[in-house]
Design a protein around this motif. Sequence first.
Motif, short mmCIF file in Angstrom:
data_model
loop_
_atom_site.label_atom_id
_atom_site.label_comp_id
_atom_site.label_asym_id
_atom_site.label_seq_id
_atom_site.Cartn_x
_atom_site.Cartn_y
_atom_site.Cartn_z
N ALA A 1 -60.17 -0.15 44.29
CA ALA A 1 -58.76 0.10 44.01
C ALA A 1 -58.44 1.59 44.12
O ALA A 1 -57.43 1.99 44.72
N GLU A 2 -59.32 2.41 43.56
CA GLU A 2 -59.13 3.86 43.62
C GLU A 2 -59.28 4.38 45.06
O GLU A 2 -58.53 5.28 45.48
N ALA A 3 -60.22 3.79 45.81
CA ALA A 3 -60.41 4.21 47.20
C ALA A 3 -59.17 3.90 48.03
O ALA A 3 -58.74 4.73 48.86
N PHE A 4 -58.58 2.72 47.83
CA PHE A 4 -57.38 2.36 48.58
C PHE A 4 -56.23 3.30 48.24
O PHE A 4 -55.49 3.74 49.12
N TYR A 5 -56.08 3.61 46.96
CA TYR A 5 -55.03 4.56 46.51
C TYR A 5 -55.25 5.92 47.17
O TYR A 5 -54.31 6.56 47.66
N GLY A 6 -56.51 6.35 47.19
CA GLY A 6 -56.82 7.64 47.81
C GLY A 6 -56.56 7.64 49.30
O GLY A 6 -56.01 8.61 49.84
N LEU A 7 -56.90 6.54 49.97
CA LEU A 7 -56.71 6.49 51.43
C LEU A 7 -55.23 6.51 51.81
O LEU A 7 -54.87 7.00 52.88
N GLN A 8 -54.37 5.96 50.95
CA GLN A 8 -52.93 6.03 51.23
C GLN A 8 -52.48 7.49 51.26
O GLN A 8 -51.68 7.89 52.12
N ALA A 9 -52.99 8.28 50.33
CA ALA A 9 -52.65 9.71 50.31
C ALA A 9 -53.31 10.44 51.47
O ALA A 9 -52.71 11.30 52.12
#
Length: 458
Positions: free
Chosen positions: A377-385
Amino acid sequence: MASKPSIPKGTRDFSPTEVAKRHYIIQIIKNNFEKFGFQPIETPSFENSETLMGKYGEEGDRLIFKILNSGEYLAKANATHLENKDSTKLTASISEKALRYDLTVPFARYVVQHQNEIEFPFKRYQIQPVWRADRPQKGRFREFFQCDADVVGSKSLWQEVELVQLYDTVFSALGLEGVTIKINNRKILSGIADVIGASDKLIDFTVALDKLDKIGEEGVKKEMMEKGISAAAILKVQPLFHFTGTISEKISQLSVLLAESEEGMKGVEELRFICDNVMKLGLSNSTLDLDVTLARGLNYYTGAIFEVAPPKAVAMGSIGGGGRYDDLTGIFGLKNMSGVGISFGLDRIYLVIEELNLFPETVTATSKALFINYGDAEAFYGLQAIQKLRAAGIKVELYPDNAKVAKQFQHADKRGIPFAVIAGEQEIASDTFVLKNLISGEQRTVDFESLKQDLLRS
């Protein structure tokens, strides 16, 4: 147990840092080639053997890497040559191709092959690797890049003037001061040989003279006498062993020495035109010097000859060279196509800049920030940024594994990444990020726009 892998002598692997530094040099050379109106071409890494053989002299032929024919090449080999172990004659029957030795002869082949498509004068540049079966030593490799710029289809000496300026512009952009651009003229060497009665031994004479700075005056005289050049002829050439003064003074001395040689005086006038105009236009960081011992590439140079020496603080051979060739394409059937060109020795230039510590720190800059991975979940959030930051031209990356945070910070440290971006459940809920300076340890919570601006400014 498998043996430890290795690479052939005279070749190298390049680390990410080394590649970045090499690209820095290449980009500066390329930008200035294009600024001076040169257009890029590329040719195959290997050519038909007949294209290369016989174009570089006997020594050059020995240094050409031959490629064995495909399949059962020995089946087509000459039985007599094979039985007699005559490698020179045998090679012709088992090898029809060879790795290119330089970029000039393939360029001449290209011009002849594509002459109906080319607009002359044709200004081309080429940045590609070449191969030589030479003995490896410092600054000399068996595989190395050349960066060439040539003009064909014009006999104008303004081309030589511009090529000197091109050298100076590139070395200035690289921050190299104290570079010496040496110039001579093949016609002057021919004139000297003519005046001293050694025209039939031009190559022997010039090859020996070219070694003056390596083996000294007595060594050169000894080699000339061993090649059959008379003591009387060597006495006439004595002034060349102590040839000093300004360029104008040297040209005046040559005018006296070569007064009886029509060919020699043509060379003097060509040198005078080039040097006078270069000096009037001025150079930024380089020095132009007339060196009558310079005798490179005699098999195809017919006019001006160039060689570039690095700053005296560095013990290194030439970092560039070139010259005028009035009929190089004639070897492929296209007569009266005059050309002139220069080459930059990328590998040696790299070593000089490295030794003088002139590479900017930004050359090897890695990612600006590493996004810490706490899970999917955190990785996906980071990849959006990350996606939006990369679109803004900012180099950032995500650590791929959900590993211990300490390991991820250690990875950033070893990579030289200055910032870490932390985003856990709390940051996702508030649509924020924690930006941590890995050098100072300072960290603060920011929204995306502030994150982007902070990374852009850093």
